[in-house]
Scaffold this active site. Structure first.
Site, short mmCIF file in Angstrom:
data_model
loop_
_atom_site.label_atom_id
_atom_site.label_comp_id
_atom_site.label_asym_id
_atom_site.label_seq_id
_atom_site.Cartn_x
_atom_site.Cartn_y
_atom_site.Cartn_z
CB VAL A 65 -0.89 0.01 1.27
CG1 VAL A 65 -1.74 1.25 1.34
CG2 VAL A 65 -1.74 -1.23 1.34
CB CYS A 66 2.00 3.88 -1.69
SG CYS A 66 1.28 4.03 -3.33
CB ALA A 67 -0.26 8.31 -0.87
CB THR A 93 -3.86 5.40 2.32
OG1 THR A 93 -3.07 6.47 1.80
CG2 THR A 93 -2.96 4.28 2.81
#
Length: 191
Positions: A65-67, A93
């Site tokens: 996961v990242c932004a 996210t």
């Protein structure tokens, strides 16, 4: 080579209990809010973490996961090149929160944090402004600074990468403390 898969926020939420979630954002971004149970291993530390990630991937599914999904796609590509099957969260996210799912924050995290995109916008804007001002007040050649940033932003958009973000990620406030990363890797080994 294995092919990474993509999970939407709803499917990831449903399967969260069976996933090992690795957040590849900077520690500051992670502290600003992350998926429940996510472990923070910044993108530039993925190579160091390969044995520990392989350990958990052999036992179950790994969600990266990242932004927004760009850095997690890069991390999944690195992991796939090393024979580690992973999935990425579509939209990162940002999409998770937009779907109404909670983001968790570490206990005691009171320091205001800026996401990498915000840091890039500030830096790019400041350098463009500086180039324009110096070009007007000192010498026109300083406008090359502004042109360089504009070219970098165009390349960033076309390649879905960001050299400025990679440089900013190396600043001390964006780096994990060695003890924090060692603790995270130990938690992966214990799974």
């Amino acid at each position: 080579m294995v092919t990474p898969t993509t999970l939407g926020p709803g499917e990831a939420r449903t399967r969260l209990h069976e996933l090992t979630v690795i957040d590849v954002r900077t520690p500051g971004e992670y502290a600003g809010g992350h998926l429940p149970g996510a472990l923070n291993i910044p993108l530039d530390q993925i190579q160091r973490a390969l044995p520990d990630i392989r350990h958990v991937a052999d036992r179950g599914d790994v969600l990266v996961v990242c932004a927004s999904g760009a850095r997690s796609e890069n991390a999944c590509r690195i992991l796939a090149e090393n024979g580690i099957a992973t999935a990425t969260l579509s939209g990162g996210t940002g999409a998770w929160a937009a779907d109404g799912h909670d983001l968790h924050r570490p206990q005691g995290a009171t320091r205001a944090t800026w996401g990498m995109e915000r840091q890039v916008r500030l830096t790019a804007g400041a350098v463009v402004l500086l180039g324009l001002l110096l070009g007007l007040l000192v010498h026109p050649a300083f406008q090359i600074l502004s042109a360089g940033i504009a070219a970098g932003l165009a390349v960033s958009a076309l390649t879905n990468t960001c050299g400025m973000a990679a440089m900013l990620a190396k600043l001390p406030h964006n780096r994990p403390r060695a003890a924090e990363l060692d603790h995270t890797l130990a938690r992966l080994r214990d799974r």
